[in-house]
Scaffold this motif. Structure first.
Motif, PDB file in Angstrom:
ATOM      1  N   PHE A  46      33.232  29.061  35.069  1.00  0.00           N
ATOM      2  CA  PHE A  46      32.200  29.412  34.101  1.00  0.00           C
ATOM      3  C   PHE A  46      32.096  28.317  33.048  1.00  0.00           C
ATOM      4  CE2 PHE A  46      36.109  31.410  32.653  1.00  0.00           C
ATOM      5  CZ  PHE A  46      36.171  31.096  31.308  1.00  0.00           C
ATOM      6  N   ARG A  47      30.946  28.274  32.370  1.00  0.00           N
ATOM      7  CA  ARG A  47      30.706  27.333  31.282  1.00  0.00           C
ATOM      8  C   ARG A  47      30.307  28.119  30.036  1.00  0.00           C
ATOM      9  NH1 ARG A  47      27.216  24.703  34.903  1.00  0.00           N
ATOM     10  NH2 ARG A  47      25.493  25.121  33.490  1.00  0.00           N
ATOM     11  N   VAL A  48      30.788  27.649  28.889  1.00  0.00           N
ATOM     12  CA  VAL A  48      30.398  28.231  27.607  1.00  0.00           C
ATOM     13  C   VAL A  48      29.906  27.107  26.705  1.00  0.00           C
ATOM     14  CG1 VAL A  48      32.007  30.175  27.769  1.00  0.00           C
ATOM     15  CG2 VAL A  48      32.741  28.063  26.662  1.00  0.00           C
ATOM     16  N   GLU A  49      29.175  27.457  25.659  1.00  0.00           N
ATOM     17  CA  GLU A  49      28.728  26.441  24.713  1.00  0.00           C
ATOM     18  C   GLU A  49      29.940  25.885  23.979  1.00  0.00           C
ATOM     19  OE1 GLU A  49      25.271  27.251  22.462  1.00  0.00           O
ATOM     20  OE2 GLU A  49      24.313  28.299  24.127  1.00  0.00           O
ATOM     21  N   SER A  50      29.878  24.627  23.626  1.00  0.00           N
ATOM     22  CA  SER A  50      31.062  23.903  23.156  1.00  0.00           C
ATOM     23  C   SER A  50      31.416  24.094  21.689  1.00  0.00           C
ATOM     24  CB  SER A  50      30.913  22.412  23.449  1.00  0.00           C
ATOM     25  OG  SER A  50      29.848  21.884  22.681  1.00  0.00           O
ATOM     26  N   ASP A  51      30.792  25.022  20.976  1.00  0.00           N
ATOM     27  CA  ASP A  51      31.100  25.192  19.561  1.00  0.00           C
ATOM     28  C   ASP A  51      32.290  26.113  19.303  1.00  0.00           C
ATOM     29  OD1 ASP A  51      29.734  27.386  20.442  1.00  0.00           O
ATOM     30  OD2 ASP A  51      28.403  27.538  18.711  1.00  0.00           O
ATOM     31  N   GLU A  52      32.942  26.594  20.330  1.00  0.00           N
ATOM     32  CA  GLU A  52      34.069  27.518  20.198  1.00  0.00           C
ATOM     33  C   GLU A  52      35.367  26.858  20.653  1.00  0.00           C
ATOM     34  OE1 GLU A  52      33.985  30.387  18.796  1.00  0.00           O
ATOM     35  OE2 GLU A  52      31.860  30.874  18.731  1.00  0.00           O
ATOM     36  N   ILE A  53      35.708  25.711  20.081  1.00  0.00           N
ATOM     37  CA  ILE A  53      36.851  24.923  20.528  1.00  0.00           C
ATOM     38  C   ILE A  53      38.171  25.680  20.398  1.00  0.00           C
ATOM     39  CG2 ILE A  53      38.174  22.796  20.149  1.00  0.00           C
ATOM     40  CD1 ILE A  53      35.455  22.352  21.466  1.00  0.00           C
ATOM     41  N   ALA A  54      38.433  26.315  19.267  1.00  0.00           N
ATOM     42  CA  ALA A  54      39.708  27.018  19.073  1.00  0.00           C
ATOM     43  C   ALA A  54      39.881  28.129  20.100  1.00  0.00           C
ATOM     44  CB  ALA A  54      39.795  27.579  17.654  1.00  0.00           C
TER      45      ALA A  54
END
Length: 170
Positions: free
Chosen positions: A83-91
């Motif tokens: 799966f892929r998620v948007e990259s603004d949730e690094i932590a």
């Protein structure tokens, strides 16, 4: 009249469907205390206060495979979840990468649910951060060596929703 709404050679719009996964939720395997029902799971018990975490993946990016792996001494099913998620949730992405083992609840596009990682858990085996002109995403691959295909989950959507935290996160 729309082309897909008219019959053409005996094929109508009803014959078309969108493949893939509609929903995905993960929980650490250690928080599962039991399953009822074997190959057709009718209940999932979790530790007090624990819930599956819904993964809000980018559209059409989630899929899974289950493949028989066989050797002279063992047979098991290799389960792979992507799966892929948007990259603004690094932590939060780091918590997926560093987590030990997961169990996944997957709702397929046909409305049916399946549980992956049930016997040996899914582990993050690949994670990639990438950027494109359209969107920046984090891609994850979780794999497991399980003792059989993922079980069907025959619980009601209401019962499953009670097990899933839908607060927006990775």
């Amino acid at each position: 009249m729309s082309y897909l709404n008219s019959t053409f050679g005996g094929v109508s719009a009803d014959a078309f469907g969108i493949p893939g996964i509609n929903r995905l939720a993960l929980i650490e395997k250690s928080k599962i205390t039991g399953y009822t029902g074997g190959d057709n799971v009718t209940a999932i018990a979790v530790t007090t206060g624990a819930k599956f975490q819904e993964i809000f993946f980018t559209e059409d990016s989630a899929n899974y495979t289950q493949e028989l792996t066989s050797s002279a001494s063992a047979k098991y099913i290799t389960q792979t979840l992507n799966f892929r998620v948007e990259s603004d949730e690094i932590a939060k992405a780091h918590s997926v990468i560093l987590g030990r083992q997961y169990v996944a609840l997957v709702k397929k596009s046909n409305g049916k649910w399946v549980v992956l990682g049930q016997t040996n858990g899914l582990r993050c085996t690949a994670a990639t951060a990438n950027s494109t002109e359209d969107d920046a995403t984090l891609s994850f691959t979780l794999t497991a060596k399980n003792l059989g295909y993922g079980s069907n989950v025959t619980m009601t959507d209401t019962a499953l929703d009670a097990l899933i935290n839908v607060t927006a996160t990775v």
